[in-house]
Design a protein around this motif. Structure first.
Motif, PDB file in Angstrom:
ATOM      1  N   UNK A   4       1.441 -10.898  -2.144  1.00 58.14           N
ATOM      2  CA  UNK A   4       2.010  -9.664  -1.602  1.00 58.14           C
ATOM      3  C   UNK A   4       2.224  -8.640  -2.709  1.00 58.14           C
ATOM      4  N   UNK A   5       2.774  -9.094  -3.848  1.00 58.94           N
ATOM      5  CA  UNK A   5       2.978  -8.191  -4.975  1.00 58.94           C
ATOM      6  C   UNK A   5       1.644  -7.775  -5.593  1.00 58.94           C
ATOM      7  N   UNK A   6       0.711  -8.724  -5.682  1.00 61.27           N
ATOM      8  CA  UNK A   6      -0.605  -8.404  -6.231  1.00 61.27           C
ATOM      9  C   UNK A   6      -1.316  -7.362  -5.376  1.00 61.27           C
ATOM     10  N   UNK A   7      -1.217  -7.516  -4.062  1.00 62.89           N
ATOM     11  CA  UNK A   7      -1.847  -6.560  -3.155  1.00 62.89           C
ATOM     12  C   UNK A   7      -1.211  -5.183  -3.293  1.00 62.89           C
ATOM     13  N   UNK A   8       0.119  -5.144  -3.352  1.00 57.67           N
ATOM     14  CA  UNK A   8       0.800  -3.862  -3.480  1.00 57.67           C
ATOM     15  C   UNK A   8       0.511  -3.162  -4.793  1.00 57.67           C
ATOM     16  N   UNK A   9       0.221  -3.929  -5.850  1.00 58.11           N
ATOM     17  CA  UNK A   9      -0.015  -3.334  -7.164  1.00 58.11           C
ATOM     18  C   UNK A   9      -1.444  -2.850  -7.339  1.00 58.11           C
ATOM     19  N   UNK A  10      -2.392  -3.372  -6.532  1.00 62.66           N
ATOM     20  CA  UNK A  10      -3.799  -3.075  -6.775  1.00 62.66           C
ATOM     21  C   UNK A  10      -4.487  -2.326  -5.638  1.00 62.66           C
ATOM     22  N   UNK A  11      -3.785  -2.022  -4.563  1.00 67.78           N
ATOM     23  CA  UNK A  11      -4.431  -1.277  -3.486  1.00 67.78           C
ATOM     24  C   UNK A  11      -4.649   0.172  -3.909  1.00 67.78           C
ATOM     25  N   UNK A  12      -5.615   0.797  -3.292  1.00 63.20           N
ATOM     26  CA  UNK A  12      -5.817   2.237  -3.467  1.00 63.20           C
ATOM     27  C   UNK A  12      -4.801   2.951  -2.575  1.00 63.20           C
ATOM     28  N   UNK A  13      -3.867   3.723  -3.140  1.00 61.33           N
ATOM     29  CA  UNK A  13      -2.758   4.254  -2.325  1.00 61.33           C
ATOM     30  C   UNK A  13      -3.219   5.054  -1.115  1.00 61.33           C
ATOM     31  N   UNK A  14      -4.302   5.833  -1.268  1.00 64.09           N
ATOM     32  CA  UNK A  14      -4.755   6.678  -0.162  1.00 64.09           C
ATOM     33  C   UNK A  14      -5.344   5.863   0.987  1.00 64.09           C
ATOM     34  N   UNK A  15      -5.669   4.597   0.744  1.00 66.15           N
ATOM     35  CA  UNK A  15      -6.226   3.739   1.798  1.00 66.15           C
ATOM     36  C   UNK A  15      -5.215   2.697   2.259  1.00 66.15           C
ATOM     37  N   UNK A  16      -3.963   2.909   1.959  1.00 65.53           N
ATOM     38  CA  UNK A  16      -2.944   1.879   2.184  1.00 65.53           C
ATOM     39  C   UNK A  16      -2.980   1.317   3.606  1.00 65.53           C
ATOM     40  N   UNK A  17      -3.118   2.179   4.590  1.00 58.54           N
ATOM     41  CA  UNK A  17      -3.073   1.737   5.989  1.00 58.54           C
ATOM     42  C   UNK A  17      -4.348   1.035   6.437  1.00 58.54           C
ATOM     43  N   UNK A  18      -5.377   1.058   5.607  1.00 56.48           N
ATOM     44  CA  UNK A  18      -6.647   0.444   5.983  1.00 56.48           C
ATOM     45  C   UNK A  18      -6.799  -0.975   5.440  1.00 56.48           C
ATOM     46  N   UNK A  19      -5.803  -1.481   4.729  1.00 58.01           N
ATOM     47  CA  UNK A  19      -5.856  -2.851   4.232  1.00 58.01           C
ATOM     48  C   UNK A  19      -5.296  -3.812   5.276  1.00 58.01           C
ATOM     49  N   UNK A  20      -5.549  -5.084   5.080  1.00 55.75           N
ATOM     50  CA  UNK A  20      -5.010  -6.114   5.961  1.00 55.75           C
ATOM     51  C   UNK A  20      -3.483  -6.084   5.916  1.00 55.75           C
ATOM     52  N   UNK A  21      -2.853  -6.246   7.069  1.00 49.81           N
ATOM     53  CA  UNK A  21      -1.395  -6.276   7.139  1.00 49.81           C
ATOM     54  C   UNK A  21      -0.913  -7.679   6.784  1.00 49.81           C
ATOM     55  N   UNK A  22      -1.030  -7.998   5.527  1.00 48.46           N
ATOM     56  CA  UNK A  22      -0.737  -9.358   5.074  1.00 48.46           C
ATOM     57  C   UNK A  22       0.732  -9.703   5.280  1.00 48.46           C
ATOM     58  N   UNK A  23       1.608  -8.794   4.944  1.00 48.56           N
ATOM     59  CA  UNK A  23       3.039  -9.063   5.066  1.00 48.56           C
ATOM     60  C   UNK A  23       3.431  -9.290   6.525  1.00 48.56           C
ATOM     61  N   UNK A  24       2.866  -8.483   7.417  1.00 46.47           N
ATOM     62  CA  UNK A  24       3.189  -8.638   8.845  1.00 46.47           C
ATOM     63  C   UNK A  24       2.679  -9.969   9.380  1.00 46.47           C
ATOM     64  N   UNK A  25       1.479 -10.380   8.991  1.00 42.58           N
ATOM     65  CA  UNK A  25       0.948 -11.669   9.435  1.00 42.58           C
ATOM     66  C   UNK A  25       1.771 -12.825   8.880  1.00 42.58           C
ATOM     67  N   UNK A  26       2.212 -12.704   7.641  1.00 40.54           N
ATOM     68  CA  UNK A  26       3.031 -13.766   7.047  1.00 40.54           C
ATOM     69  C   UNK A  26       4.385 -13.861   7.741  1.00 40.54           C
ATOM     70  N   UNK A  27       4.975 -12.705   8.068  1.00 39.36           N
ATOM     71  CA  UNK A  27       6.255 -12.725   8.788  1.00 39.36           C
ATOM     72  C   UNK A  27       6.102 -13.364  10.161  1.00 39.36           C
ATOM     73  N   UNK A  28       4.946 -13.144  10.802  1.00 37.70           N
ATOM     74  CA  UNK A  28       4.709 -13.779  12.103  1.00 37.70           C
ATOM     75  C   UNK A  28       4.726 -15.296  11.992  1.00 37.70           C
ATOM     76  N   UNK A  29       4.117 -15.813  10.925  1.00 35.83           N
ATOM     77  CA  UNK A  29       4.086 -17.269  10.748  1.00 35.83           C
ATOM     78  C   UNK A  29       5.488 -17.831  10.548  1.00 35.83           C
ATOM     79  N   UNK A  30       6.271 -17.207   9.670  1.00 37.73           N
ATOM     80  CA  UNK A  30       7.625 -17.703   9.428  1.00 37.73           C
ATOM     81  C   UNK A  30       8.513 -17.545  10.665  1.00 37.73           C
ATOM     82  N   UNK A  31       8.325 -16.445  11.399  1.00 35.13           N
ATOM     83  CA  UNK A  31       9.122 -16.241  12.611  1.00 35.13           C
ATOM     84  C   UNK A  31       8.773 -17.274  13.672  1.00 35.13           C
ATOM     85  N   UNK A  32       7.479 -17.622  13.753  1.00 32.83           N
ATOM     86  CA  UNK A  32       7.067 -18.641  14.729  1.00 32.83           C
ATOM     87  C   UNK A  32       7.679 -19.991  14.391  1.00 32.83           C
ATOM     88  N   UNK A  33       7.760 -20.311  13.122  1.00 36.09           N
ATOM     89  CA  UNK A  33       8.376 -21.569  12.722  1.00 36.09           C
ATOM     90  C   UNK A  33       9.863 -21.608  13.072  1.00 36.09           C
TER      91      UNK A  33
END
Length: 746
Positions: A4-33
């Motif tokens: 999550x930190x690696x992704x946030x540090x290396x994404x192109x800021x202007x394309x931020x919304x076009x990357x995979x929603x990794x944090x949201x998918x990870x939260x879904x897994x923990x919430x399901x558990x």
């Protein structure tokens, strides 16, 4: 480091919304558990149904994210291929001899006895400029390819990690199956065009533009790390200068208390050292600005159109500021203890000012010369504002000068003092009284910063013909002229008590109008706040980068600091505080207000770039005189007589007409999206024959949509085009001195 930190540090800021929603998918897994029914209270079929329902929702979101990544990647690849074709065409037009003989010409210039004809010199200069433009365009294009390659790798790593985490937490292999069947077969992963184009660009640049010198070519193409990293020595020097400055400031305060009792005339010294301190403070706060922009993902390098390979980091800016601050405090100590040092007291500020001036104009390639040359170039463009096109860096720096009005007035006093009040040759007979409005120079200097921005707004209006915002913005800066003039008249009026002077009330009224005007423009236009249609952030805007509370703090801070002139009316006029001391307090507050303003002004510009997915500089390699004015382009499109007509019966296509620093290219596609066709005409004879074949047909153009291009205030228009026929037709219309390419597959 977590992904999550690696992704946030290396994404192109202007394309931020076009990357995979990794944090949201990870939260879904923990919430399901957490929400999963316990085996103690639920049967096994109930648990299986819960997980089956969750996995259906989870993989639907994964599929949606995969489609988003594929679509965006395909669009950027198509754009990259079009740009590459254009660059290849440009490199063909560069004389191959130019690349190999530039060094020879430079050497021959030093040794030749006879001067070359003027025409030949102009031709050589034009060829070198053309070559430099092509090199710059290739370096920016190479950077865009690296960013796109990084986009591929980060998204695939994100899908691989989240699906692996899914299998581990859910104790299943459906994530692996989804990755093998969907992700590894997706176009964004299987497409190797970007890798191939990167190799082709490197080969072209080495062989065609650097005469086979691979080392020199790769040094110019090499892309710096996406996360800014400071060097250990720079960090060490920042800490060293900070410690020295803090110690020296304690000594200065202690010495200043004693100097007051020694009878030293402190007013001229305050006016001379104050301006230099404000410049140092501005550089220091700009370093903090740069750090905040980097941490928040605001791409200031792109916004200022800096070279991404060579620009100052926040640590380097802090180092410069603290080094100058150490010299500033040492100069004050030398001024106070001039009898012990053996240097005349008022020679110390002159020496410091001379050193700072030489530091910034140093012509040698040392001491951050790229940053200094950039600053001097922008300052020169500000001085000739009405006669030069205005970019973001131009009016941003001019806005900084508006907050440094006290610095310019102190420079005026500095020159006046050393010209008139210092007895260089033993005689002292100067009729001018410094630090007063007895002559017009002080009024002129006070109006200079506002004039720079006023002239820039007029130039923007001349280029775009848009009354709003440019003429309205010019009106904002014109209010400063009234404030300065009424202030000067009120200060020069010796008729009686200030409370009965009508000029004083005119000054107060003009200052109030100016403050209200500028405050409203700050919040609404510069920061893009006070939006009525926000759902998440009240009275702010839909998209924000910083914490929500920081916006409310900035609004309140900007309101109070825009009206600090009321302290001059109350405390200053009533004589409760010395005028120079009051100015020395209010001037740093204005610099601090500009420091806060910088955060939100660049954030607003960054969000505009995000809306257009603009991540690299747009380098135009056509001469400026060939770039179309947006208004003339609109008139050309509205005037059917300027374009040959061709009837249509079957297909309806959309093409985009965009003019923003780049050469306008009209590309017609059969699926309604701009840029999927990639054909061009290089042969003029083929062009003439195709034009003659199209003269017998008719074409109808109907405007269907209009959109505002936020980044460059140009018009972005969509035009419906219909064609009749069964074969591919390509037409290039050469009108108003510009090639506009249109392509259609029918």
């Amino acid at each position: 480091m977590r992904f999550t930190e690696h992704l946030g540090a290396h994404i192109t800021p202007e394309w931020r919304k076009q990357y995979i929603k990794y944090e949201e998918l990870k939260d879904m897994l923990y919430q399901a558990k957490e929400d999963a029914p316990s085996p103690e209270f639920a049967s096994e079929p109930d648990i299986e149904r819960f997980y089956a329902k969750f996995e259906e929702k989870f993989f639907q979101l994964c599929d949606k994210e995969l489609s988003k990544v594929n679509t965006f990647f395909s669009e950027k690849v198509a754009e990259a291929m079009r740009n590459f074709a254009q660059l290849q065409d440009e490199i063909r037009q560069v004389d191959s001899k130019t690349v190999h003989t530039v060094a020879e010409r430079l050497a021959r210039r030093r040794s030749t006895v006879f001067a070359k004809p003027r025409l030949e010199l102009d031709k050589n200069k034009s060829q070198r400029q053309k070559l430099a433009d092509v090199k710059l365009a290739f370096s920016e294009f190479y950077l865009s390819l690296i960013l796109l390659q990084n986009y591929q790798n980060l998204n695939f790593t994100g899908f691989r990690k989240i699906l692996k985490k899914h299998d581990k937490m859910m104790e299943t292999e459906r994530g692996t199956q989804f990755r093998q069947s969907r992700v590894e077969a997706a176009p964004f992963f299987t497409n190797k065009q970007i890798d191939n184009v990167i190799l082709e660009v490197e080969t072209l640049y080495i062989n065609e533009l650097e005469a086979g010198n691979r080392t020199r070519a790769m040094n110019k193409l090499r892309v710096p790390p996406l996360g800014a990293k400071g060097t250990n020595w720079t960090t060490f020097r920042v800490g060293l200068y900070s410690g020295i400055f803090i110690v020296l400031m304690f000594i200065v305060v202690y010495a200043g208390i004693g100097a007051k009792d020694a009878g030293i005339e402190w007013r001229p010294a305050v006016r001379m050292y104050r301006g230099m301190f404000l410049v140092i403070l501005m550089i220091f706060l700009l370093g903090i600005n740069t750090y905040g922009w980097r941490k928040s993902g605001v791409n200031h390098v792109l916004i200022f159109e800096l070279d991404p390979r060579h620009n100052l980091s926040h640590e380097q800016l802090l180092e410069i500021a603290l080094f100058l601050a150490v010299l500033w405090s040492m100069s004050i100590l030398a001024f106070i203890y001039c009898h012990f040092v053996g240097i005349p007291s008022y020679a110390n500020p002159l020496i410091l000012a001379g050193f700072m001036f030489l530091f910034f104009i140093n012509p040698t390639r040392t001491l951050y010369y790229r940053a200094r040359f950039w600053l001097l170039r922008i300052l020169f463009r500000i001085l000739i504002a009405p006669f030069h096109p205005v970019g973001f860096a131009d009016f941003w720096l001019a806005d900084q000068l508006n907050s440094l009005q006290t610095v310019l007035l102190d420079v005026e006093f500095f020159l006046c003092y050393y010209s008139c009040e210092v007895s260089w040759l033993g005689d002292h007979n100067c009729a001018i009284q410094c630090h007063t409005f007895s002559y017009y120079a002080r009024v002129f200097v006070a109006c200079l910063p506002a004039w720079f921005r006023f002239a820039q707004c007029l130039r923007r209006y001349h280029d775009t013909k848009l009354v709003f915002p440019h003429l309205v913005n010019a009106g904002k800066y014109s209010t400063t002229f009234f404030v300065v003039c009424f202030s000067a008249l009120a200060a020069s009026n010796k008729s009686g008590v200030w409370s009965r002077d009508p000029l004083f009330y005119m000054w107060v009224l003009s200052a109030f109008i100016s403050s209200c005007y500028t405050l409203t423009w700050d919040l609404k236009m510069d920061w893009g706040l006070l939006s009525k249609n926000t759902q998440n952030n009240r009275v702010l805007r839909e998209d924000i980068v910083y914490p929500e509370t920081s916006y409310y703090f900035a609004i309140i801070e900007d309101f109070f600091l825009r009206f600090t002139w009321t302290l001059t009316v109350s405390i200053g006029q009533l004589g409760y505080l010395e005028g120079d001391i009051l100015v020395s307090i209010l001037a740093p507050l204005e610099v601090f207000r500009r420091f806060v303003w910088n955060f939100f002004r660049l954030e607003n510009e960054h969000l505009n770039n995000c809306g257009q997915f603009r991540a690299v500089r747009d380098i135009s390699i056509k001469p400026d005189k060939e770039v179309l004015n947006p208004k003339s382009m609109e008139q050309m499109m509205d005037d059917e007589s300027t374009i040959p007509l061709m009837k249509s019966k079957t297909d309806t296509d959309l093409f985009d007409l965009s003019a923003c620093h780049m050469v306008p290219r009209l590309r017609v596609t059969s699926n309604g999206s701009a840029g999927s066709c990639d054909r061009s005409i290089d042969d003029e004879r083929s062009l003439d024959s195709r034009e003659r074949s199209l003269d017998s047909r008719e074409r109808s153009l109907e405007e269907v949509n209009g959109d505002n291009h936020n980044n460059c205030n140009l018009q972005h228009r969509k035009v419906k085009v219909t064609f009749k026929g069964k074969k591919t037709k390509t037409e290039v219309v050469e009108s108003v001195g510009k090639d506009v390419e249109k392509e259609a597959y029918v």
